[in-house]
Design a protein around this motif. Structure first.
Motif, PDB file in Angstrom:
ATOM      1  N   UNK A   4      45.779 -24.393  -7.756  1.00  0.00           N
ATOM      2  CA  UNK A   4      46.528 -23.908  -6.601  1.00  0.00           C
ATOM      3  C   UNK A   4      47.870 -24.594  -6.381  1.00  0.00           C
ATOM      4  N   UNK A  47      56.567 -23.914 -10.052  1.00  0.00           N
ATOM      5  CA  UNK A  47      55.968 -25.037  -9.316  1.00  0.00           C
ATOM      6  C   UNK A  47      54.561 -25.314  -9.845  1.00  0.00           C
ATOM      7  N   UNK A  48      53.821 -24.257 -10.129  1.00  0.00           N
ATOM      8  CA  UNK A  48      52.442 -24.440 -10.599  1.00  0.00           C
ATOM      9  C   UNK A  48      52.393 -25.090 -11.979  1.00  0.00           C
ATOM     10  N   UNK A  54      58.452 -30.240  -5.947  1.00  0.00           N
ATOM     11  CA  UNK A  54      58.383 -29.658  -4.605  1.00  0.00           C
ATOM     12  C   UNK A  54      59.036 -30.582  -3.591  1.00  0.00           C
ATOM     13  N   UNK A  56      58.093 -30.230  -0.415  1.00  0.00           N
ATOM     14  CA  UNK A  56      56.835 -30.506   0.298  1.00  0.00           C
ATOM     15  C   UNK A  56      55.732 -29.685  -0.348  1.00  0.00           C
ATOM     16  N   UNK A  57      54.504 -30.099  -0.140  1.00  0.00           N
ATOM     17  CA  UNK A  57      53.382 -29.338  -0.672  1.00  0.00           C
ATOM     18  C   UNK A  57      52.704 -30.044  -1.822  1.00  0.00           C
ATOM     19  N   UNK A  58      51.687 -29.401  -2.383  1.00  0.00           N
ATOM     20  CA  UNK A  58      50.968 -30.026  -3.480  1.00  0.00           C
ATOM     21  C   UNK A  58      50.518 -28.970  -4.484  1.00  0.00           C
ATOM     22  N   UNK A  59      50.192 -29.465  -5.668  1.00  0.00           N
ATOM     23  CA  UNK A  59      49.840 -28.570  -6.775  1.00  0.00           C
ATOM     24  C   UNK A  59      48.584 -29.093  -7.463  1.00  0.00           C
ATOM     25  N   UNK A  60      47.672 -28.187  -7.805  1.00  0.00           N
ATOM     26  CA  UNK A  60      46.597 -28.588  -8.719  1.00  0.00           C
ATOM     27  C   UNK A  60      46.664 -27.667  -9.932  1.00  0.00           C
TER      28      UNK A  60
END
Lengths: 276, 353
Positions: A4, A47-48, A54, A56-60
Motif C-alpha cells: 500500500x 511512490x509505490x 514522499x 508525507x505518508x508511508x509505503x509498503x
C-alpha cells in the motif's frame, strides 16, 4: 501480504501532485487508477515502487527483486532485440540459463511476440512494444506488478491481449496496480481509485465508485446546462443534483464509469472554482 | 510567430546562454588568447661562461637557470623535464642553443631570434621535433581531443538516451545498484576510447612519423586518468540534460574551451594572463603536457608529476561528484528502502520528514 501507499502527499515544486492519497493492493487482485492528465496516477505508482520520496505518508512494497514495473514510456531498449531485452532484464533479476529461456519463451508466446523475438524493439509497433514491456516486467514473477498506462496508444486488439496478460498475472498471485485513461477497460478491475488533481475522488469496486455519485445522469440530444454536460458520441450526457428535476426531453440512464468519473471531476472543479 | 519564438527562447536558457555567452567567449578567446607569438621563453644557461652569457642575452630569454658547472647532458635533462624551453650551452664558440621542439611556438620564436644573433655566435639545435613539424605536436593533443569527444559527448548522449526512452526509470526500480548502472554504462565507452587512442597513436606514428620516445605505461596511465575526468564530465552533463539535444549543447560548452584554451592550438605562454588561467583549469591542458612530454621528449613520470597530480585530483573530484549526482537522480527513493531491500525484506517506509 498486501502492499500500500497511505496518506501520500507529494509536491512537484509548487504543485501538489498527490494530496493525502491512499491505495492498497492485495495479492491476486487488480487495482486500477484512473483519472485525467495530471491527476497524479504516475506519481502514485512511482511512490509505490520507491521512485520518489514522499513529503508525507508511508509505503509498503516488496524489495526491488519482487517488483515488476512498466513505466509510461516505451519500457524497452530500442537497439536491443525482443529476446535481448528479455534476457537483459531477466539477468538483472537473477534468471539465467534454461530457466530464463523457458520463462522468456513462455511469456513471448502468451503475448504473441514469438515471431518478433529477433526484431529490434525500435521496429515494433506501439502495442507490441507495450506487450514486450509487460513481459519484461513480469519475467521474474513479481509479487507486485506496477503498470503505468500499459494500454495507452495501443490498438483495441492489443489492449485485449494486454488485459488478458494482466488478468493472468493476477490469477498467478501478483498484486497488480495499474493506471489507465481508458475508463471502459477500467470497469473490469476488481478495485478502482479515481484521482483528479492529485486528490481521491472515489475508490472501491465499480459499485462503490458509482455509489459515490450523488444525483443522476441523463442523456439527451442537446446540453441544458453547458457546465454540467459532456458529449459522448452524438449525444449529450448531463449530471443533475437530487434537488433538480431533469427536463422531459432527456432520459435518465445507469451511469457507466466514464459518466461517474466525468461527473465527479466536474463537481470537484466547480467546487474549486466556487472557492476562488 | 516572432512573439512565440521569443517566448520559447526566453524559456530555453541553455540556447539563450549560448547566444549570449558564445559571442563573448569567442571575443575573449580570439582577443586575448589567439596569439601564436611567444614574447618570452624560459631559458637555462650552462657551461663555464654561463653567468656572463646569461647577462648578455636579450630580454626575450627569461633566464631561470644559470649553472656554470653543467654541460650538454644536464641541458637535455632540463629540456626533457620541461623546466625550460631553451638551454644555452657555453664553453665553446659558437655557443650551442638546445631548443625544445615539442613546444612548437616557443621553439619557432627562439629559432627566429637566434638566427638574428648570428651563426658565428650561436648554433641552434632543435631537439624532440627537429623539423618543427606541426603534426608532431598536434597529434599527441588530438589524442586527448578524441578522448574528450568520446568521454563527454558520446557518454552523455548514451546516458541521456536512457533517460529519454524511460529505461533509466526502469533501471532505477530494478535490483541493480546505481554504481553498477554507471559502471555498465561507461565501461564500453572507456574501452572504445582506449581503442581509439591506440589507433590514433599508431596512425600518427605510421603516417606522420611522430616519435614515441617515452614509456608506454606512463602514457597509458595519463590517458586513463584523463579518461576518468572526461567520462565524469560526460556523466555530469547527463545529469543536467533531459534530451540528447541538450546534452550535445552542454557538451559543446565543455569541449570548445578545451580546443581553444588548452594550449593545443594557441600556446598557453602567449595568452594574456586573464585568459591563461582558464587553460590551467582544463583537463586537456594537462593531458597534452603528458602526451607531448612522453611521445616527443620521452619524459618520465617523475618529471611529469604536476600534470599527473592535477589530472588525478580532477579525476577523483569530477568523477566522484558526477556519479554521486547521477546516483541521486537515478534513485531518489531508493535510500529509504536500501537497508531492508538488500535483505530482501518488505519495506514500510515512513514519511520523508
Amino acid at each position: 501480504m498486501s502492499f500500500w501507499v497511505r496518506s501520500a502527499t507529494v509536491r512537484n515544486g509548487d504543485v501538489l501532485a498527490l494530496d493525502d492519497v491512499s491505495v492498497t493492493v492485495e495479492p491476486g487482485s487488480v487495482v486500477v487508477v484512473v483519472g485525467g492528465d495530471g491527476a497524479g496516477k504516475t506519481t502514485l505508482l512511482r511512490a509505490l515502487v520507491g521512485e520518489l520520496v514522499l513529503e508525507r505518508g508511508s509505503v509498503r512494497a516488496p524489495a526491488p527483486q519482487r517488483i515488476g514495473y512498466l513505466t509510461a514510456a516505451a519500457g524497452s531498449w530500442p537497439a536491443l532485440t525482443v529476446r535481448q531485452n528479455m534476457d537483459f532484464v531477466g539477468g538483472i533479476y537473477g534468471l539465467a540459463g534454461e530457466r530464463l529461456q523457458q520463462r522468456r519463451e513462455a511469456l513471448l508466446t502468451r503475448a504473441g511476440l514469438t515471431e518478433a523475438g529477433d526484431r529490434l524493439a525500435s521496429q515494433l509497433s506501439g502495442g507490441m512494444r507495450r506487450k514486450l514491456g509487460f513481459c519484461m516486467a513480469m519475467q521474474h514473477q513479481p509479487e507486485l506488478l506496477v503498470l503505468d498506462e500499459p494500454t495507452t496508444g495501443v490498438d483495441p486488439v492489443s489492449r485485449i491481449d494486454l488485459w488478458r496478460l494482466v488478468s493472468e498475472a493476477a490469477a498467478a498471485g501478483a498484486a497488480v496496480l495499474m493506471s489507465t485513461t481508458y475508463l471502459d477497460e477500467a470497469e473490469r478491475a476488481g478495485s478502482l481509485l479515481v484521482l483528479d488533481g492529485g486528490r481521491t475522488l472515489a475508490e472501491g469496486s465499480l459499485a462503490d465508485v458509482r455509489a459515490t455519485l450523488v444525483g443522476s445522469i441523463t442523456v439527451g440530444d442537446r446540453p441544458h446546462r453547458a457546465p454540467w454536460a459532456w458529449r459522448r458520441g452524438r449525444r449529450f450526457h448531463e449530471w443533475w443534483r437530487d434537488s433538480e428535476q431533469p427536463p422531459a426531453d432527456v432520459m435518465a440512464i445507469e451511469p457507466d464509469l466514464e459518466d461517474v468519473v466525468v461527473a465527479l471531476s466536474l463537481q470537484r472543479r466547480h467546487e474549486i472554482g466556487a472557492r476562488r | 510567430m516572432i512573439i512565440k519564438e521569443f517566448r520559447e527562447l526566453r524559456r530555453d536558457r541553455r540556447t539563450l546562454g549560448m547566444l549570449i555567452g558564445l559571442p563573448l567567449l569567442l571575443l575573449v578567446i580570439f582577443g586575448y588568447a589567439a596569439n601564436f607569438y611567444v614574447s618570452s621563453v624560459k631559458t637555462a644557461v650552462v657551461g663555464p661562461q654561463a653567468t656572463s652569457a646569461a647577462a648578455a642575452l636579450p630580454s626575450f630569454f627569461d633566464v631561470t637557470v644559470v649553472e656554470p658547472g653543467e654541460g650538454r647532458s644536464d641541458a637535455e635533462t632540463l629540456l626533457r623535464d620541461n623546466t625550460v624551453d631553451v638551454v644555452i650551452v657555453t664553453g665553446q664558440l659558437p655557443a650551442l642553443a638546445l631548443v625544445d621542439g615539442s613546444n612548437l611556438f616557443a621553439a619557432q620564436s627562439i629559432v627566429s631570434v637566434l638566427n638574428k644573433v648570428g651563426a658565428d655566435k650561436v648554433t641552434t639545435e632543435v631537439l624532440y621535433n627537429p623539423e618543427l613539424k606541426t603534426s608532431w605536436v598536434m597529434i599527441p593533443a588530438i589524442i586527448g581531443l578524441i578522448l574528450t569527444f568520446i568521454g563527454t559527448i558520446v557518454t552523455s548522449i548514451g546516458l541521456v538516451r536512457e533517460r529519454e526512452t524511460g529505461t533509466l526509470e526502469q533501471l532505477a526500480v530494478m535490483p541493480i545498484k546505481p554504481s553498477a548502472v554507471i559502471l555498465g554504462k561507461i565501461s564500453p565507452y572507456f574501452l572504445v576510447a582506449s581503442i581509439d587512442m591506440v589507433v590514433v597513436t599508431v596512425l600518427g606514428i605510421l603516417l606522420f612519423g611522430v616519435p614515441f620516445n617515452g614509456n608506454v605505461l606512463v602514457f597509458a596511465l595519463g590517458a586513463a586518468l584523463f579518461l576518468f575526468v572526461v567520462l565524469g564530465l560526460g556523466v555530469f552533463i547527463s545529469t543536467i540534460s533531459q534530451t540528447t539535444g541538450q546534452a550535445i549543447q552542454t557538451a559543446f560548452f565543455f569541449l570548445m574551451p578545451q580546443i581553444l584554451l588548452s594550449g593545443m592550438i594557441f600556446p598557453l605562454d602567449a595568452m594574456a594572463a586573464g585568459v591563461r588561467w582558464i587553460g590551467y583549469l582544463l583537463p586537456l591542458t594537462y593531458f597534452t603536457m603528458i602526451s607531448q612530454g612522453v611521445m616527443l621528449r620521452g619524459a618520465s613520470l617523475t618529471s611529469l608529476w604536476l600534470p599527473f597530480l592535477v589530472l588525478a585530483v580532477m579525476a577523483v573530484v569530477v568523477f566522484t561528484g558526477a556519479t554521486l549526482r547521477f546516483r541521486r537522480d537515478l534513485a531518489p527513493g531508493r535510500r529509504r528502502r536500501a537497508a531492508t531491500a538488500d535483505m530482501g525484506a518488505d519495506v514500510e517506509a515512513p514519511s520523508a520528514r
